[in-house]
Scaffold this motif. Structure first.
Motif, PDB file in Angstrom:
ATOM      1  N   UNK A   3      40.673  33.239  39.534  1.00 15.00           N
ATOM      2  CA  UNK A   3      39.417  34.719  39.751  1.00 15.00           C
ATOM      3  C   UNK A   3      38.852  34.090  38.542  1.00 15.00           C
ATOM      4  N   UNK A   4      39.709  33.366  37.195  1.00 17.82           N
ATOM      5  CA  UNK A   4      39.525  32.940  36.032  1.00 17.82           C
ATOM      6  C   UNK A   4      38.652  31.569  36.160  1.00 17.82           C
ATOM      7  N   UNK A   5      39.597  30.748  37.309  1.00 16.33           N
ATOM      8  CA  UNK A   5      39.245  29.810  37.684  1.00 16.33           C
ATOM      9  C   UNK A   5      37.917  29.744  37.936  1.00 16.33           C
ATOM     10  N   UNK A  62      35.907  31.065  33.383  1.00 12.49           N
ATOM     11  CA  UNK A  62      36.500  31.056  32.451  1.00 12.49           C
ATOM     12  C   UNK A  62      37.617  30.233  31.549  1.00 12.49           C
TER      13      UNK A  62
END
Ligand SMILES: Nc1ncnc2c1ncn2[C@@H]1O[C@H](COP(=O)(O)OP(=O)(O)OP(=O)(O)O)[C@@H](O)[C@H]1O
Ligand SMILES: [Mg+2]
Lengths: 249, 262
Positions: free
Chosen positions: B126-128, B132
């Motif tokens: 999700x961060x990728x 982020x």
């Protein structure tokens, strides 16, 4: 590029294996601007894997995945970030950062990647949370909310950058019929009002009928059929009849 | 045997990733002010929550060193040297080393478990997707916090260890506490040749900072690379602790060699 008929997402003969397990076996399809493709198929057939390829979380062993004509696997750094900023991804389990509150999760992309004032970020996050019908949960931690709520918070987070292309992994899973209907309506609105291009992985017939322009049935790493919803659900294809059964939905 | 070979192989493979991670943090150090809140959180977790263990272990280590050497020194009538020996061994070696081991077991393992859990629950993906930067977001606060926490805890460990040694000296070896403390403080006055600071103390604190970095980098890389559900998180945690201990020992030897050669 203003042509309403241009292809935004294109899979070309994509193969993907994990170890000896072949998951995608020459998958090809395309999604035109402003259209929504639903992907259906048995559990474990590779639907989530398809979405991961579309946003560059996975790379094909062979074949190409193109978004707006560019090979996603070849994009790096800033270019990839720029493309992803215009894409939204709803993870199957929500994928909320477990140590950030609901509000902080939704604000995260804007806080990390923009210089917007905090009040503005908060306002936008609250708007998105209202859209997905999550109220009074700003300060709750992900472990304190239900699976269906996580899913909706995940959707709010995916929508915060106002993406033009959205990949939904089972947006209805874990939702009650009422909320699920409103989420489907939201997905349709995003498509109709903002011209969002989307792939929706979904099993619920209701959802597919509301949002999809076409349905692709994925099995053994290939599309079995790709049809508009009406024809899809009316199909006498023995495998579809077997899969859909007498689903009352 | 194969387990040992695989472990060595993993060790070598991990080293490249760890060095790269360290370099990525270093080039992002200008983000430290904006991450102050999270660094403070991490600092709190790694100091306050391990402090009691460091104090307890440090106290006993000081007593053990005092007792072991004291008995021998008493035999040759040199028990007034106990303070020197305890102070020097605590500050140079025992303090930083014990603190590092405790941090590896407590802070490094929880870093591996936290990031590992994020990895297997798609949170890193999700961060990728949200672009982020995970190094800035996850690794930087943890690394900076441990580089600060390790020397602070080491000071505590040194101090309580020396006090523990004095307690034993007085009660078991008939050396007065004043005499003990005098010889302890006297021995720590030696200034370094490069920096005009008490060499043993600051040399030890420098080591501690390096150990803190080692524990954080190894813990974070193990977590970031965790795959395969709860089992994977368990594996990452175990790997983080074992590899940290090995890396601490090896780094310790080389740093000691550089600092005290000649
Ligand atoms: N990172 C990975 N490593 C190894 N195997 C994987 C990985 N991701 C997916 N697979 C395998 O690929 C297959 C397809 O997984 P995928 O998650 O895409 O299924 P799905 O169609 O989304 O199923 P469901 O409807 O249950 O969500 C599964 O057999 C899974 O074990
Ligand atoms: Mg799936």
């Amino acid at each position: 590029m203003t042509n309403g008929d241009d292809v935004i997402l294109r899979f070309r003969d994509v193969h993907k294996s994990f170890g000896t397990q072949k998951v995608l076996d020459g998958l090809s399809f395309e999604v035109k601007r402003g259209r929504t493709l639903a992907i259906m198929g048995p559990s474990g057939t590779g639907k989530s894997v398809v979405l991961r390829h579309a946003i560059g979380l996975m790379q094909p062993d062979s074949g190409t995945v193109e978004v707006e004509g560019r090979d996603v696997a070849k994009l790096r750094g800033k270019e990839l970030a720029e493309l992803r900023r215009r894409m939204g991804y709803l993870f199957q389990e929500g994928a909320l950062i477990n140590w950030l509150s609901v509000g902080e999760n939704v604000c995260l992309p804007l806080r990390e990647n923009t210089n917007l004032p905090d009040a503005e970020i908060r306002k936008r996050a609250e708007e998105k949370l209202a859209l997905v019908r999550v109220e009074n949960a700003w300060d709750k931690m992900p472990s304190q909310i239900s699976g269906g709520m996580k899913k909706r918070v995940g959707l709010a987070r995916a929508l915060i950058t106002d993406p033009e292309i959205i990949l939904y992994d089972e947006p209805n899973a874990g939702l009650d019929p009422e909320i699920s209907a409103s989420i489907n309506e939201l997905i349709r609105e995003l498509k109709v009002r903002l011209g969002v291009t989307a792939i929706v992985v979904e099993h619920r017939v209701n959802c597919i009928k509301t949002v999809a322009d076409e349905v692709l049935f994925l099995e053994k790493g290939r599309p079995l059929v790709q049809l508009p919803p009406k024809e899809f659900f009316a199909s006498r294809h023995p495998r579809l009849v077997q899969f859909l059964g007498t689903d009352p939905d | 045997m194969t387990a040992a070979l695989r472990f060595l192989n993993d060790l070598a493979a991990g080293l490249g990733f760890q060095l790269e991670l360290l370099a990525q943090v270093v080039v992002r150090l200008h983000h430290v002010p904006r991450r102050a809140r999270w660094i403070a959180d991490q600092l709190y977790q790694s100091t306050i929550q391990t402090m009691h263990v460091v104090l307890l272990v440090g106290f006993f280590i000081g007593m053990i060193v005092s007792l072991q050497t004291g008995i021998e020194l008493a035999r040759i009538g040199q028990q007034d040297q106990i303070g020197t020996i305890v102070a020097v061994s605590m500050t140079r070696e025992m303090g930083p080393f014990i603190t590092a081991l405790i941090l590896a077991a407590a802070a490094g393992s929880s870093m591996a478990a936290e990031l590992g859990t994020m990895s297997v629950a798609d949170e890193l993906s999700a961060l990728e997707v949200l672009s982020v930067d995970r190094v800035r977001f996850l690794v930087l606060p943890r690394l900076v916090a441990l580089v600060l926490a390790a020397p602070v805890l080491t000071i505590l460990c040194d101090t309580i260890g020396i006090l523990g040694g004095g307690f034993v000296a007085q009660s078991q070896l008939n050396v007065s506490f004043e005499l003990y403390l005098d010889s302890a403080t006297e021995s720590l006055r030696d200034l370094g040749t490069v920096f005009p600071l008490p060499k043993d103390v600051f040399g030890g604190l420098f080591k501690a900072g390096v150990f803190g970095a080692i524990v954080a980098v190894i813990g974070c890389s193990a977590g970031l690379n965790a795959r395969g559900g709860a089992l994977g998180v368990g594996r990452a945690t175990r790997q983080a602790v074992l590899v940290s201990i090995i890396a601490i020992i090896i780094a310790n030897y080389f740093m000691t060699w550089f600092m005290y050669q000649g």
